[in-house]
Design an enzyme around this catalytic site. Structure first.
Site, PDB file in Angstrom:
ATOM      1  CG  ASP A 195      -1.897   1.132   1.227  1.00 55.97           C
ATOM      2  OD1 ASP A 195      -3.014   0.926   0.715  1.00 55.97           O
ATOM      3  OD2 ASP A 195      -1.571   2.227   1.746  1.00 55.97           O
ATOM      4  CB  ILE A 196       1.011   4.220  -2.205  1.00 57.58           C
ATOM      5  CG1 ILE A 196       1.214   3.340  -3.449  1.00 57.58           C
ATOM      6  CG2 ILE A 196       1.846   5.488  -2.308  1.00 57.58           C
ATOM      7  CD1 ILE A 196       0.746   3.983  -4.735  1.00 57.58           C
ATOM      8  CG  ASN A 256      -4.271  10.702  -5.183  1.00 59.67           C
ATOM      9  OD1 ASN A 256      -3.495  10.799  -6.124  1.00 59.67           O
ATOM     10  ND2 ASN A 256      -4.915   9.591  -4.907  1.00 59.67           N
ATOM     11  CG  ASP A 262      -4.859   7.932 -11.920  1.00 63.17           C
ATOM     12  OD1 ASP A 262      -5.105   7.455 -10.783  1.00 63.17           O
ATOM     13  OD2 ASP A 262      -5.736   8.406 -12.661  1.00 63.17           O
ATOM     14  CD  GLU A 321      -4.499   3.756  -1.353  1.00 63.53           C
ATOM     15  OE1 GLU A 321      -4.484   4.139  -0.164  1.00 63.53           O
ATOM     16  OE2 GLU A 321      -5.500   3.818  -2.084  1.00 63.53           O
TER      17      GLU A 321
END
Length: 325
Positions: free
Chosen positions: A190-191, A198, A207, A233
């Site tokens: 997971d980022i 974002n 993206d 994500e």
């Protein structure tokens, strides 16, 4: 839908209608897992659910292909009927020539007549062959269209990785092999702070980052592993024939590679802040449900996030955290 703050779009209604009536077990499991772990139903997640589990495009392609095949088979039948009729006609013509030869007709006239019949037969055969060749090419086009449609139905449109449908199929096959004693492990990444990223730079840049993460994942896993987009994500890799240690080693290489990436904003050339990921790793246990394996991997991922992010945590640390807790 209101409780989860899901926009009332036709696609979202289709997803939640099937969830409510309970006619799609895979969809129900996916939504329940998202709810249980308090995952947000953002636009990307909602679209993933629709494309993976509802996917009306597949039905449209199937209908169009069925109609084209029906027309093609009709034409093929006509060709065969013509060929059969021509064969009968040719046999009758040659038989007539044979009868005339017995009646003492001038041989030169018979030879000319026979050559004429053979030339006509050759012309008809050439025309039929050309017609069949054309329909064969059309069949190749239909086959290619079906292959591409199947590939689209199994691929996440943003990252190019396998989607949830392909992931579920791969996991079922991998589980069957693992029941014979072969190791099976999964990693989930997971980022870190992706929502903030974002918000600061926009979803377009987000993206771009997600596609970069997908490329790193694809490049670092082995050829027979399956990298996939799990949702939002979160990315996942299923690794047959890999025990917990081997999977953790690959996860660490992925983590380091991403942390060392330099990301440049395409529109301005601006160098963006470094991105890091947290990764959870778990290994399949004989006779357990795949959902339990994923849930354990997910908990390891969130332990990594709770421990400061930008790290790899295996399921072994879950037991130590529980004992200490």
């Amino acid at each position: 839908m209101a409780e989860q703050r899901i926009p009332p779009t036709p696609n979202n209604f289709a997803v939640w209608f099937h969830y409510f009536v309970g006619d799609h077990d895979d969809l129900r499991h996916a939504v329940d897992l998202l709810i249980d772990h308090n995952r947000p139903f953002d636009n990307r997640t909602n679209q993933d659910l629709f494309e993976t589990y509802i996917a009306p495009d597949a039905d449209v392609v199937a209908l169009e292909t069925s109609e084209r095949l029906h027309a093609l088979m009709g034409t093929a039948k006509e060709f065969l009927a013509t060929a059969i009729a021509d064969n009968h006609s040719q046999m009758q013509a040659i038989s007539n020539v044979a009868d005339q030869s017995q009646a003492g007709v001038d041989p030169r006239a018979l030879v000319a007549q026979l050559m004429n019949e053979l030339a006509r037969a050759a012309t008809r055969a050439t025309q039929l062959e050309a017609g069949f060749a054309e329909k064969t090419r059309e069949l190749d086009v239909i086959r290619d269209s079906l292959s591409k449609s199947e590939e689209r139905a199994r691929t996440d449109t943003l990252t190019g990785l396998a989607n949830r449908r392909a992931l579920d199929e791969f996991l079922r096959k991998a589980q069957a092999t693992a029941e014979w004693g072969e190791p099976l492990s999964v990693l989930m990444l997971d980022i870190d702070h992706f929502k903030t990223f974002n918000d600061n730079f926009g979803h377009g840049v987000g993206d771009q980052v997600l596609r970069l993460m997908a490329k790193v994942l694809r490049d670092k896993v082995r050829k027979h592993d399956l990298p996939a987009r799990y949702g939002g994500e979160e990315l996942i890799a299923v690794m047959p024939d890999a025990d917990l240690g081997a999977c953790a080693d690959i996860a660490e290489r992925i983590r380091r590679s991403i942390a060392e990436c330099t990301i440049t904003r395409r529109s301005t050339g601006e160098v963006l802040p470094n991105i890091t990921v947290s990764i959870g790793v778990a290994q399949y246990r004989t006779d357990e449900a795949i959902a339990d394996l994923i849930e354990r991997c997910d908990r390891a991922l969130y332990l990594a996030k709770g421990g400061g992010r930008n790290r790899v945590v295996t399921e072994n640390e879950l037991d130590r955290a529980w004992a200490a807790g």
